[in-house]
Design an enzyme around this catalytic site. Sequence first.
Site, PDB file in Angstrom:
ATOM      1  N   HIS A 194       3.646  -2.079   3.601  1.00 54.97           N
ATOM      2  CA  HIS A 194       3.923  -0.481   2.417  1.00 54.97           C
ATOM      3  C   HIS A 194       5.580  -0.173   1.857  1.00 54.97           C
ATOM      4  O   HIS A 194       6.078  -0.852   2.006  1.00 54.97           O
ATOM      5  CB  HIS A 194       3.571   0.317   4.042  1.00 54.97           C
ATOM      6  CG  HIS A 194       2.230   0.246   4.574  1.00 54.97           C
ATOM      7  ND1 HIS A 194       1.477  -0.826   5.489  1.00 54.97           N
ATOM      8  CD2 HIS A 194       1.509   1.066   3.961  1.00 54.97           C
ATOM      9  CE1 HIS A 194       0.642  -0.611   5.274  1.00 54.97           C
ATOM     10  NE2 HIS A 194       0.129   0.568   4.918  1.00 54.97           N
ATOM     11  N   ASP A 229       1.186  -1.284   0.084  1.00 54.71           N
ATOM     12  CA  ASP A 229      -0.408  -0.103  -0.205  1.00 54.71           C
ATOM     13  C   ASP A 229       1.038   1.325  -0.115  1.00 54.71           C
ATOM     14  O   ASP A 229       1.966   0.997   0.489  1.00 54.71           O
ATOM     15  CB  ASP A 229      -0.827  -0.172   1.572  1.00 54.71           C
ATOM     16  CG  ASP A 229      -2.174  -0.864   1.248  1.00 54.71           C
ATOM     17  OD1 ASP A 229      -2.195  -1.613   0.283  1.00 54.71           O
ATOM     18  OD2 ASP A 229      -3.067  -0.753   2.226  1.00 54.71           O
TER      19      ASP A 229
END
Length: 470
Positions: free
Chosen positions: A278, A127
Amino acid sequence: MKGNKSAHSRRKLISGLLVMVVIFIVMLGWSIGKNLNSWELRSLQPASAESVSVKNKLTAATMQDLPSAVEPLASASPEVHSSSSAALTVNQLPQANGVEKISKVSTKSSAIIAAKKSKKTVYITFDDGPSDNTFNVLEILHQEGVKATFFVLGNQAKSHPELIDSIWEQGHAIGNHTYNHNYHDLYSGFTEFWNQIKQTEEVVQGITGVRPQLIRAPGGTYDHFDNTYFNLLKQAGYKVMDWTVDSGDSKRKGVPASEILKESTMDMKSSQVILLLHDGGGHQESVKALPDIIARYKAAGYDFGLLDETVEPVQFRVSAKATNLGRKKPSEAWVASNITPNAELFAPGKPLILEVGKLETKLNPGEYSVRNGQYMVPLRAVIERLGGRVSWDVNSRSGEIDWNGKAVIADVMNKQLILNHPDKGQKTIDARVEMIGGSIWVSLRELLETTGHPPLNISVNEVERRVKTF
């Protein structure tokens, strides 16, 4: 004189009686012997058809009354073949306790076999990118031969189009993570969330030529999504995807790689893992942990999958907090003009299967287009999935293809495919060569013919489109 006669008479009587006893014994013995011989002869005769039928019926009944778990016992041994042997095995089985044990053993064996056949898949997701960390992530994934799914932010994609292009061209999946990740804006009402989804979608489509159908809410859907968010996004054709395992790499600043590795690999028994990582700015430790994360999942027997519309969505439940925020629902007119027509963008289509010799690759709906009866495909995605290489020449705005010993240039400016032959020089072919966003798209037929793989068969059925060549 009379006494002598009387004694003589008694002796004759006794002798007669003895003779009769002897005769009786002899006759009795003869009768017994005859009966014994007759019984032995009958016992050696083959059974009648009726008796065999009755015997088989009894055997069959005995077999049918046994639990099914017993059946593998007879078939497990190579020495057991005939029905009589099977009946003997059954007759020798212990009673209830023994059958129960056999059932348990058989069930356990079946479970072991099923476990070996079962498939475990981990979906690695990133992400908040792309960022400078994304380049290193892509390098690691390439070295490990692993694909991942990137939920990208629109503003980051706009700033790093070359990374979006690399993600797509290397065969990874791209999802929508909204435009600016601002919780206040996104969760103040659905229309703001919608606007950011569409804004990011346009950015990604401009680079790759494909609209991302997957959505991941910043911070996840829990405490953020109510039923309105879920229902309208579903009606619009999107797939909302949360996660099953959180690496914990964003719970505070500077989470060390060792902690990220530990959190990422805590659940190694589930058949499906959707792992949250991430690749945004400040997540260098996530990059550092990635090789070890991949190694552990490989050691545990996991396959690495890409999230797409065929994977069942994983979504957190709607919380009371999200329900009680009192957010205003969009009007019916707004839904009719935005949600309903949007669903047509993701109408179900057929995958395109490309079969080249022993190699085969699949382009999902949205990864190719049909124009004037011609399949148009992204050049790098197709060539690299089939084992070739494509490099980009910035100055000439062309793609250089190296595949199966053939060197071909895809010239975007002049719309040509140029075959470089070491002996015969160059052969130039006018072709459909286009730049869509940051990717080169070409006519599949012209690409195959130029590289020496002319289509042998093109077919379409209810479930797929297929192009076969040699």
